[in-house]
Write an enzyme that holds these catalytic residues in place. Structure first.
Site, PDB file in Angstrom:
ATOM      1  N   HIS A 143     -37.373 -34.815 -32.147  1.00 42.30           N
ATOM      2  CA  HIS A 143     -38.651 -34.866 -32.865  1.00 42.30           C
ATOM      3  C   HIS A 143     -39.193 -33.466 -33.099  1.00 42.30           C
ATOM      4  O   HIS A 143     -39.029 -32.583 -32.246  1.00 42.30           O
ATOM      5  CB  HIS A 143     -39.672 -35.684 -32.061  1.00 42.30           C
ATOM      6  CG  HIS A 143     -39.206 -37.077 -31.741  1.00 42.30           C
ATOM      7  ND1 HIS A 143     -38.559 -37.401 -30.560  1.00 42.30           N
ATOM      8  CD2 HIS A 143     -39.284 -38.224 -32.465  1.00 42.30           C
ATOM      9  CE1 HIS A 143     -38.267 -38.695 -30.559  1.00 42.30           C
ATOM     10  NE2 HIS A 143     -38.688 -39.222 -31.700  1.00 42.30           N
ATOM     11  N   HIS A 166     -45.494 -32.194 -28.476  1.00 43.15           N
ATOM     12  CA  HIS A 166     -46.380 -32.806 -29.490  1.00 43.15           C
ATOM     13  C   HIS A 166     -47.860 -32.515 -29.233  1.00 43.15           C
ATOM     14  O   HIS A 166     -48.705 -32.866 -30.060  1.00 43.15           O
ATOM     15  CB  HIS A 166     -46.172 -34.319 -29.559  1.00 43.15           C
ATOM     16  CG  HIS A 166     -44.789 -34.713 -29.940  1.00 43.15           C
ATOM     17  ND1 HIS A 166     -44.187 -34.263 -31.097  1.00 43.15           N
ATOM     18  CD2 HIS A 166     -43.857 -35.501 -29.316  1.00 43.15           C
ATOM     19  CE1 HIS A 166     -42.948 -34.756 -31.172  1.00 43.15           C
ATOM     20  NE2 HIS A 166     -42.733 -35.498 -30.101  1.00 43.15           N
ATOM     21  N   ASP A 172     -35.328 -30.697 -29.427  1.00 42.25           N
ATOM     22  CA  ASP A 172     -35.645 -32.127 -29.320  1.00 42.25           C
ATOM     23  C   ASP A 172     -35.467 -32.783 -30.691  1.00 42.25           C
ATOM     24  O   ASP A 172     -35.644 -32.136 -31.735  1.00 42.25           O
ATOM     25  CB  ASP A 172     -37.095 -32.294 -28.836  1.00 42.25           C
ATOM     26  CG  ASP A 172     -37.446 -33.736 -28.507  1.00 42.25           C
ATOM     27  OD1 ASP A 172     -37.344 -34.122 -27.330  1.00 42.25           O
ATOM     28  OD2 ASP A 172     -37.813 -34.489 -29.446  1.00 42.25           O
ATOM     29  N   ASP A 192     -32.683 -36.264 -26.979  1.00 40.82           N
ATOM     30  CA  ASP A 192     -32.788 -37.521 -27.726  1.00 40.82           C
ATOM     31  C   ASP A 192     -32.056 -37.429 -29.070  1.00 40.82           C
ATOM     32  O   ASP A 192     -32.145 -38.352 -29.892  1.00 40.82           O
ATOM     33  CB  ASP A 192     -34.256 -37.968 -27.905  1.00 40.82           C
ATOM     34  CG  ASP A 192     -35.212 -36.841 -28.205  1.00 40.82           C
ATOM     35  OD1 ASP A 192     -34.755 -35.702 -28.444  1.00 40.82           O
ATOM     36  OD2 ASP A 192     -36.431 -37.096 -28.211  1.00 40.82           O
TER      37      ASP A 192
HETATM   38  C1  FKS Z   1     -44.119 -45.015 -29.762  1.00 41.38           C
HETATM   39  C2  FKS Z   1     -44.847 -44.081 -30.619  1.00 41.38           C
HETATM   40  C3  FKS Z   1     -44.071 -43.220 -31.507  1.00 41.38           C
HETATM   41  C4  FKS Z   1     -43.220 -41.323 -30.530  1.00 41.38           C
HETATM   42  C5  FKS Z   1     -41.991 -40.587 -30.227  1.00 41.38           C
HETATM   43  C6  FKS Z   1     -42.336 -39.541 -29.227  1.00 41.38           C
HETATM   44  C7  FKS Z   1     -41.175 -38.667 -28.912  1.00 41.38           C
HETATM   45  C8  FKS Z   1     -41.504 -37.737 -27.753  1.00 41.38           C
HETATM   46  C9  FKS Z   1     -40.535 -36.590 -27.582  1.00 41.38           C
HETATM   47  C10 FKS Z   1     -40.954 -35.756 -26.387  1.00 41.38           C
HETATM   48  F1  FKS Z   1     -40.140 -34.728 -26.217  1.00 41.38           F
HETATM   49  F2  FKS Z   1     -42.165 -35.289 -26.529  1.00 41.38           F
HETATM   50  F3  FKS Z   1     -40.897 -36.466 -25.284  1.00 41.38           F
HETATM   51  N1  FKS Z   1     -42.970 -42.624 -30.931  1.00 41.38           N
HETATM   52  N2  FKS Z   1     -45.072 -45.475 -28.846  1.00 41.38           N
HETATM   53  O1  FKS Z   1     -39.234 -37.060 -27.362  1.00 41.38           O
HETATM   54  O2  FKS Z   1     -40.486 -35.774 -28.713  1.00 41.38           O
HETATM   55 ZN    ZN Z   2     -38.202 -36.274 -28.843  1.00 41.56          ZN
END
Ligand code: FKS
Ligand code: ZN
Length: 342
Positions: free
Chosen positions: A197, A159, A195, A284
């Site tokens: 996300h 990210h 991933d 995830d």
């Molecule tokens: C919660 C804020 C919003 C964000 C989710 C982040 C996911 C991170 C990820 C990484 F690989 F980068 F770790 N949620 N405080 O899993 O994509």
């Molecule tokens: Zn993620």
């Protein structure tokens, strides 16, 4: 398979995370890397090696020096302004606002962060740098002849963009590795992001380039983080037109939806004929992940590794997300075992 790992990930440890409006224990925590390392040992995956140190030069090939400078000094500025607890932004820069870097720490946090859930702690800079070293050491090992390497990075990276951080990420380990592979002589590189996300940082870093294909399978940005990038119609721009492939899937997607998307991503990467493949490895997508809504079962992870191996390209696995702490290690290592044909 060689694993590169550093204990220095432990230096980044947040006190709390804002989850669904409440302060809760963070899901992105040191125990994640511990459990993955344990699984590497129990599966007898192979040697575990400390990273070498590469300094900031390969980081600056990808990131704006203002972001790097900020990450280096944010903690001391924050402690001086407020005190020795986690540094979080109070606001973030929005559409149409002035893009000038403020002087104060609160202004700078708002300028560089995309969201308030990615605290900067006393050791964040050292941990983030060491994760970049873990990724860069993986590239060096592939250059030396390895077929597959696992860079057990933490904090994650996908990210983080050229000049902003967020989503638990500070430096984009996968992008730093991809750029370093090119700088070491590769002509073409591919990044496959599995991933849950969307890897908005990686996409944006390579969006206008034709030497790096970025292919990503992720939650539909209409439904999930990072919300503002990851749509299927983002295909690259300028020189990079056609070199970005987004395969968003709806909440509730399982292997029936995932497998064709994975095959499409792999087909695009094959056409690019890369000299090196970087896999942003997040698990995830797992059905019991606490912050995600895909439905992959544990039995799917070896299949992902097996499909990736069919490309027959030197492959660097860079750890990203995965929060089901009990199954995280097994799922991640099962991708690697599937790759190895174990
Ligand atoms: C919660 C804020 C919003 C964000 C989710 C982040 C996911 C991170 C990820 C990484 F690989 F980068 F770790 N949620 N405080 O899993 O994509
Ligand atoms: Zn993620």
């Amino acid at each position: 398979m060689l694993t590169v790992y550093s204990d220095r990930h432990r230096l980044h440890s947040a006190a709390a995370d804002l989850i669904n409006g409440r302060m809760e224990p963070p899901v992105e925590k040191p125990a994640r890397a511990d459990t993955i390392l344990n699984a590497v040992h129990s599966a007898q995956l192979g040697e575990v090696r400390e990273p070498a140190t590469f300094g900031v030069a390969p980081i600056l090939r990808v990131h704006d020096e203002r972001l790097v400078h900020f990450l280096e000094h944010a903690w001391s500025m924050w402690v001086e302004a407020h005190g020795p607890w986690d540094a979080v932004p109070r606001t973030c820069c929005a559409r149409g606002m002035q893009a000038r870097e403020p002087e104060t720490i609160d202004g700078k946090l708002a300028f560089f962060a995309t969201e308030p859930g990615t605290p900067i702690t006393a050791g964040t800079w050292d941990a983030a740098r060491s994760a970049a070293d873990v990724a860069l050491s993986g590239v060096a090992a592939l250059d030396a002849g390895a077929r597959g390497v696992f860079s057990l990075c933490r904090p994650p990276g996908h990210h983080a963009a050229r000049d902003y951080y967020g989503g638990y990420c500070f430096l984009n380990n996968a992008a730093i590795a991809a750029q370093n592979a090119l700088d070491r002589g590769a002509s073409r590189v591919a990044v496959l992001d599995v991933d849950y996300h969307h890897g908005n940082g990686t996409q944006s870093i390579f969006y206008e380039r034709s030497d790096v294909v970025f292919a990503s399978i992720h939650a539909d940005p209409r439904q999930d983080y990072p919300f503002f990038l990851g749509y299927a119609d983002e295909t690259g721009s300028g020189e990079g037109e056609g070199y970005n492939l987004n395969l968003p899937l709806r909440w509730g997607s399982g292997w029936d939806q995932y497998e064709p998307a994975l095959n499409a991503a792999i087909a695009r990467i094959r056409r690019h004929a890369p000299d090196m493949l970087i896999v942003s490895l997040g698990v995830d997508t797992f059905e019991r992940d606490p912050i995600s809504r895909f439905k992959l079962g544990a039995e799917q992870y070896p299949k992902i590794g097996h499909a990736i191996a069919s490309l027959r390209v030197p492959t660097l696995f860079v750890m990203e997300g995965g929060y089901a702490i009990d199954e995280l290690g097994m799922n991640a290592v099962n991708v690697l075992r599937g790759f190895e044909g174990m």
